[in-house]
Design an enzyme around this catalytic site. Structure first.
Site, PDB file in Angstrom:
ATOM      1  N   GLU A 118       1.359  41.237  -7.792  1.00 17.17           N
ATOM      2  CA  GLU A 118       0.006  40.819  -8.152  1.00 17.17           C
ATOM      3  C   GLU A 118      -0.909  42.035  -8.300  1.00 17.17           C
ATOM      4  OE1 GLU A 118      -1.962  37.394  -6.059  1.00 17.17           O
ATOM      5  OE2 GLU A 118      -3.319  38.987  -5.396  1.00 17.17           O
ATOM      6  N   ASP A 173      -4.410  38.481 -11.265  1.00 11.21           N
ATOM      7  CA  ASP A 173      -5.148  37.533 -10.438  1.00 11.21           C
ATOM      8  C   ASP A 173      -6.659  37.695 -10.605  1.00 11.21           C
ATOM      9  OD1 ASP A 173      -5.274  35.506  -8.367  1.00 11.21           O
ATOM     10  OD2 ASP A 173      -6.067  37.079  -7.075  1.00 11.21           O
ATOM     11  N   LYS A 207       1.518  40.159  -2.921  1.00 14.88           N
ATOM     12  CA  LYS A 207       0.145  39.763  -3.210  1.00 14.88           C
ATOM     13  C   LYS A 207      -0.870  40.732  -2.603  1.00 14.88           C
ATOM     14  CE  LYS A 207      -0.749  35.315  -2.971  1.00 14.88           C
ATOM     15  NZ  LYS A 207      -1.084  34.988  -4.378  1.00 14.88           N
ATOM     16  N   ARG A 211       0.821  -1.220   0.000  1.00 13.33           N
ATOM     17  CA  ARG A 211       0.000   0.000   0.000  1.00 13.33           C
ATOM     18  C   ARG A 211       0.851   1.265   0.000  1.00 13.33           C
ATOM     19  NH1 ARG A 211      -3.190   2.008  -2.609  1.00 13.33           N
ATOM     20  NH2 ARG A 211      -4.121  -0.059  -2.618  1.00 13.33           N
TER      21      ARG A 211
END
Length: 277
Positions: free
Chosen positions: A196, A217, A168, A102
């Site tokens: 941004e 953005d 940002k 797994r």
């Protein structure tokens, strides 16, 4: 940006942590019921079309459990495989193969899932526009996920917060965009600066400053085209914000240099592989 390195030690240590998570504190109590001297031959098969990735992680899982297990890779990382393709063969102690199964498939499924989703975006965007990942990654697996993006033909964005100045919306909301850019220029020390914007008014405030990239953005295609027309001679361009497989082609046709997409790492579906005895 920081280089993505998949050294033998990194792969070994990553897989070792995964096995520890799976086997603590009493080991595989179910597989221990299987005869300890039984030798089997098994195959890893892909249950769907995919870009395969993570084979060295899978191989290491079996090796760490039992270094006598023979793991033969039939498809290389980055290969485009069809449903039903043979990915690898494994021969060795049945109990030990079942213990590692797994963990090996989890690495294969996750890395292949990111590579496959990235590749779908890359094909739709075309050769002139790069598809980039973001920092929207599962904590402590960023190296693996960004490796998977590269397998799918994508481009790695900054690895962490030290790689690049990325100013940002929340930075801008906490200060003044022009002052932030000027401070970044003063402290850049060879690093790139990306700013941004989410409207053309913001764009006009920073035009003429010496930085590298404008990040548009969540802008409409119409406004994105207008913004690119204004800046293309002066800055690299990037688009981001809720871009999906239905919209990426339209966005790429605006002439933007690159598109950053969080979903290729944070929500790529795992590829289904099976271990067939």
């Amino acid at each position: 940006m920081s280089k993505i390195k998949l050294s033998k030690d990194f792969i070994r240590n990553t897989v070792k942590r995964a096995l520890n998570e799976d086997l603590y504190p009493s080991g595989d109590i179910t597989s221990s019921l299987v005869k300890n001297n039984k030798i089997i031959k098994v195959k890893i098969i892909s249950n769907e079309n995919a870009i395969v990735g993570g084979l060295l992680f899978a191989k290491q899982a079996f090796n760490l459990v039992d270094n006598k297990i023979k793991f033969q890779i039939k498809k290389q990382d980055g290969s485009n495989v069809k449903k039903g393709s043979l990915i690898a063969t494994i021969e060795g102690n049945a109990r030990n193969i079942l213990i590692a199964e797994r963990i090996a498939l989890n690495f294969l499924s996750h890395i292949s899932g990111i590579a496959t989703k990235t590749n779908k975006f890359v094909k739709l965007a075309g050769k002139k526009c790069k598809i980039c990942c973001t920092r929207k990654t599962i904590p402590n697996t960023r190296v693996i996920q960004k490796y998977a993006v590269k397998l799918g033909g994508g481009t790695n964005h900054r690895f962490n917060l030290s790689d690049e100045f990325l100013i940002k919306d929340n930075h801008i909301a906490s200060s003044n965009v022009k002052n932030l850019v000027l401070l970044a220029i003063k402290n850049k020390k060879g690093r790139k600066i990306t700013v941004e914007v989410d409207n053309l008014k913001q764009l006009n405030e920073i035009m003429g400053l010496k930085f590298n990239t404008v990040l548009f953005d969540n802008m409409s295609v119409k406004n994105l085209k207008a913004g690119i027309k204004i800046v293309k001679k002066y800055y690299e361009t990037e688009a981001s914000g809720n871009i999906n497989l239905k919209t990426v082609k339209r966005v790429a046709k605006t002439g933007v240099n690159r598109i950053s997409i969080g979903s290729i790492t944070h929500s790529a579906a795992a590829i289904d592989f099976k271990l067939e005895i």
